[in-house]
Write a protein that holds these residues in place. Structure first.
Motif, PDB file in Angstrom:
ATOM      1  N   THR A 199       0.858  -1.148  -0.073  1.00  0.00           N
ATOM      2  CA  THR A 199       0.015  -0.103  -0.034  1.00  0.00           C
ATOM      3  C   THR A 199       0.753   1.264   0.039  1.00  0.00           C
ATOM      4  O   THR A 199       0.253   2.395  -0.253  1.00  0.00           O
ATOM      5  N   PHE A 200       2.075   1.187   0.215  1.00  0.00           N
ATOM      6  CA  PHE A 200       3.196   2.258   0.464  1.00  0.00           C
ATOM      7  C   PHE A 200       3.316   2.962  -1.119  1.00  0.00           C
ATOM      8  O   PHE A 200       3.605   3.990  -1.364  1.00  0.00           O
ATOM      9  N   GLY A 201       2.921   1.745  -1.878  1.00  0.00           N
ATOM     10  CA  GLY A 201       3.247   2.351  -3.576  1.00  0.00           C
ATOM     11  C   GLY A 201       4.882   2.191  -3.725  1.00  0.00           C
ATOM     12  O   GLY A 201       5.765   2.197  -3.056  1.00  0.00           O
ATOM     13  N   SER A 202       5.205   1.667  -5.076  1.00  0.00           N
ATOM     14  CA  SER A 202       6.665   1.518  -5.172  1.00  0.00           C
ATOM     15  C   SER A 202       6.613   1.545  -6.984  1.00  0.00           C
ATOM     16  O   SER A 202       5.785   1.102  -7.671  1.00  0.00           O
ATOM     17  N   LEU A 203       7.672   2.403  -7.486  1.00  0.00           N
ATOM     18  CA  LEU A 203       7.976   2.695  -8.674  1.00  0.00           C
ATOM     19  C   LEU A 203       8.994   1.672  -9.292  1.00  0.00           C
ATOM     20  O   LEU A 203       9.278   1.341 -10.423  1.00  0.00           O
ATOM     21  N   GLY A 272       1.176  -0.042  -7.041  1.00  0.00           N
ATOM     22  CA  GLY A 272       0.239  -0.234  -5.802  1.00  0.00           C
ATOM     23  C   GLY A 272      -0.361   1.240  -5.732  1.00  0.00           C
ATOM     24  O   GLY A 272      -0.374   2.018  -6.808  1.00  0.00           O
ATOM     25  N   PRO A 273      -1.278   1.480  -4.813  1.00  0.00           N
ATOM     26  CA  PRO A 273      -2.159   2.593  -4.818  1.00  0.00           C
ATOM     27  C   PRO A 273      -1.298   4.036  -4.627  1.00  0.00           C
ATOM     28  O   PRO A 273      -0.570   4.297  -3.421  1.00  0.00           O
ATOM     29  N   ILE A 274      -1.147   4.805  -5.628  1.00  0.00           N
ATOM     30  CA  ILE A 274      -0.210   6.044  -5.505  1.00  0.00           C
ATOM     31  C   ILE A 274      -1.149   7.344  -5.355  1.00  0.00           C
ATOM     32  O   ILE A 274      -2.008   7.640  -6.251  1.00  0.00           O
ATOM     33  N   ILE A 315      13.113  13.010  -4.385  1.00  0.00           N
ATOM     34  CA  ILE A 315      12.933  13.358  -3.038  1.00  0.00           C
ATOM     35  C   ILE A 315      13.191  11.921  -2.265  1.00  0.00           C
ATOM     36  O   ILE A 315      13.810  11.975  -1.275  1.00  0.00           O
ATOM     37  N   SER A 316      12.424  10.954  -2.654  1.00  0.00           N
ATOM     38  CA  SER A 316      12.307   9.688  -1.951  1.00  0.00           C
ATOM     39  C   SER A 316      13.533   9.025  -1.951  1.00  0.00           C
ATOM     40  O   SER A 316      13.825   8.321  -1.108  1.00  0.00           O
ATOM     41  N   GLN A 317      14.406   9.473  -2.973  1.00  0.00           N
ATOM     42  CA  GLN A 317      15.863   8.738  -3.233  1.00  0.00           C
ATOM     43  C   GLN A 317      16.718   9.010  -1.674  1.00  0.00           C
ATOM     44  O   GLN A 317      17.675   8.477  -1.671  1.00  0.00           O
ATOM     45  N   LEU A 318      16.448  10.071  -1.197  1.00  0.00           N
ATOM     46  CA  LEU A 318      17.374  10.482  -0.094  1.00  0.00           C
ATOM     47  C   LEU A 318      19.033  10.315  -0.648  1.00  0.00           C
ATOM     48  O   LEU A 318      19.591   9.395  -0.330  1.00  0.00           O
ATOM     49  N   PRO A 319      19.272  11.455  -1.546  1.00  0.00           N
ATOM     50  CA  PRO A 319      20.629  11.197  -2.197  1.00  0.00           C
ATOM     51  C   PRO A 319      21.705  10.797  -1.411  1.00  0.00           C
ATOM     52  O   PRO A 319      21.820  11.296  -0.076  1.00  0.00           O
ATOM     53  N   MET A 320      22.703  10.139  -1.662  1.00  0.00           N
ATOM     54  CA  MET A 320      23.954   9.754  -1.133  1.00  0.00           C
ATOM     55  C   MET A 320      23.454   8.558   0.170  1.00  0.00           C
ATOM     56  O   MET A 320      24.186   8.460   1.049  1.00  0.00           O
ATOM     57  N   SER A 321      22.299   8.069   0.065  1.00  0.00           N
ATOM     58  CA  SER A 321      21.845   7.103   1.228  1.00  0.00           C
ATOM     59  C   SER A 321      21.222   5.825   0.561  1.00  0.00           C
ATOM     60  O   SER A 321      20.711   6.015  -0.799  1.00  0.00           O
ATOM     61  N   SER A 322      21.178   4.764   1.120  1.00  0.00           N
ATOM     62  CA  SER A 322      20.791   3.624   0.589  1.00  0.00           C
ATOM     63  C   SER A 322      19.150   3.283   0.900  1.00  0.00           C
ATOM     64  O   SER A 322      18.634   2.463   0.537  1.00  0.00           O
ATOM     65  N   LYS A 323      18.846   4.212   1.862  1.00  0.00           N
ATOM     66  CA  LYS A 323      17.445   4.164   2.047  1.00  0.00           C
ATOM     67  C   LYS A 323      16.322   4.877   1.263  1.00  0.00           C
ATOM     68  O   LYS A 323      16.854   5.971   0.423  1.00  0.00           O
ATOM     69  N   VAL A 324      15.199   4.439   0.845  1.00  0.00           N
ATOM     70  CA  VAL A 324      14.130   5.010  -0.005  1.00  0.00           C
ATOM     71  C   VAL A 324      12.994   4.993   0.731  1.00  0.00           C
ATOM     72  O   VAL A 324      12.536   4.305   1.079  1.00  0.00           O
ATOM     73  N   LEU A 325      12.397   6.376   0.761  1.00  0.00           N
ATOM     74  CA  LEU A 325      11.253   6.692   1.542  1.00  0.00           C
ATOM     75  C   LEU A 325       9.906   6.116   0.528  1.00  0.00           C
ATOM     76  O   LEU A 325       9.995   6.073  -0.780  1.00  0.00           O
ATOM     77  N   PRO A 326       8.849   5.817   1.106  1.00  0.00           N
ATOM     78  CA  PRO A 326       7.753   5.179   0.275  1.00  0.00           C
ATOM     79  C   PRO A 326       7.305   6.372  -0.388  1.00  0.00           C
ATOM     80  O   PRO A 326       7.139   7.802   0.040  1.00  0.00           O
ATOM     81  N   ILE A 327       6.876   6.230  -1.575  1.00  0.00           N
ATOM     82  CA  ILE A 327       6.660   6.957  -2.673  1.00  0.00           C
ATOM     83  C   ILE A 327       5.321   7.835  -2.376  1.00  0.00           C
ATOM     84  O   ILE A 327       4.954   8.851  -2.347  1.00  0.00           O
TER      85      ILE A 327
END
Length: 349
Positions: A199-203, A272-274, A315-327
């Motif tokens: 449900t968070f959605g993903s590209l 998913g539902p975006i 924005i969700s990429q969190l540049p220079m980080s391995s973490k990705v925010l839910p879209i």
């Protein structure tokens, strides 16, 4: 706004789209220079072979998916706002997203709990068509959306008033949401977590083998929508006036429901539902282009939708980080202020 300014606006939007597309490809846990991106895309060569893999196998499909999703949800949202003459109507207002969510919930929360059955084990295995993959989720989502769509179409034939149809669509959404809640109540924690992650959605779930299906469905939906621009213009004048001009209201309504289902349904099935994109982008576009002509609005909304979702994904990429925010979290942070602004503006008029 003068008509002669439209070409300049469209060129500006297109250039902005290209620039953001390249920026999106450069962002991630591994920073890749812009000059290398052009070389990798057009020549498939780079000073580092790992960069070629990162761009072609991961970032390029995701960026193309963001473009398709942004365009499709934005145009379907514009159609819903025009059909119901309601600025707060979105692409999922008819319960299509809720139906898709129900299909996935039945798969993840109910069928998975019965997987002790040998036949179901084979059916849900990785090697089968319905294996535990995006195809499995896409099929379940499509079937759920098709079920709700069928009910909405039947209702649209019997109901002549658009506002009543809107209420019926919301009720379908509430009913499916209630069923999902019941399934969650009786499910294991691990299954609930898997469903919530969906449900968070993903590209990033759309790879090269799935991208052609997503592109074809949404290209078809966008093309049909554009051919209906005169009918959409007529609906802005009101249902009775549109009918007096010779518009077949029932046929137009079914066409809008069908195209919205193709656009929003296919996106939900694969990504998913975006939320909020289809709700906010038409308003942002109308601020930029002050016209009610859908012949101009449809391509403009598509471009702005692609731009906005690329921004959200960056924005969700969190540049220079391995973490990705839910879209979905990012789109809500950007879309919610727009919705609040629309409500406040309407109350001040």
């Amino acid at each position: 706004m003068n008509k002669q300014n439209y070409p300049f606006i469209f060129i500006s939007l297109f250039v902005t789209l290209i620039c953001l597309f390249v920026v999106n490809l450069s962002l991630g846990s591994v920073s890749i220079p812009f000059s290398e991106i052009w070389t990798i895309i057009f020549q498939k060569t780079s000073s580092k072979s790992s960069w070629i893999t990162i761009i072609w196998e991961f970032r390029l499909p995701k960026a193309l998916t963001a473009l398709i999703v942004g365009m499709a949800l934005s145009v379907s949202g514009l159609q819903m706002q025009t059909l119901f003459r309601n600025p707060l109507a979105g692409p999922f207002v008819l319960g299509i997203s809720s139906g898709a969510s129900l299909g996935v919930a039945i798969l993840m929360l109910f069928i998975s709990s019965l997987s002790t059955n040998s036949f179901l084990n084979i059916l849900l295995s990785e090697s089968s068509l319905f294996g535990n993959s995006i195809w499995q989720i896409s099929i379940a989502s499509t079937l759920g959306a098709a079920l709700v769509l069928s009910l909405v179409v039947v209702a649209s034939i019997r109901i002549l008033n658009n506002m009543a149809l809107l209420i019926v669509g919301l009720m379908f959404g509430s009913a499916t949401g209630a069923i999902v809640s019941i399934l969650q109540y009786f499910s294991e924690a691990e299954a609930i977590k898997s469903y919530l992650l969906w449900t968070f959605g993903s590209l990033s779930q759309v790879t090269w083998d799935k991208l052609p299906f997503l592109f074809f469905l949404n290209f078809l939906g966008l093309l049909i929508t554009w051919t209906m621009h005169k009918s959409l213009d007529a609906l802005l004048l009101g249902e009775r006036y549109a009918q007096s001009m010779g518009l077949n209201l029932q046929k137009t309504r079914l066409g809008i429901i069908f195209t919205t289902s193709i656009l929003a349904g296919s996106i939900t099935a694969f990504c998913g539902p975006i939320g909020f994109i289809g709700l906010a982008v038409p308003h942002l576009t109308k601020i930029l282009i002050k016209t009610a002509r859908h012949q101009i609005l449809i391509p403009a909304v598509a471009l702005v939708g692609g731009i906005l979702l690329l921004v959200c994904d960056s924005i969700s990429q969190l540049p220079m980080s391995s973490k990705v925010l839910p879209i979905n979290a990012v789109t809500a942070l950007i879309g919610a202020p727009v919705v609040i602004w629309v409500i406040l503006k309407k109350r001040s008029l």
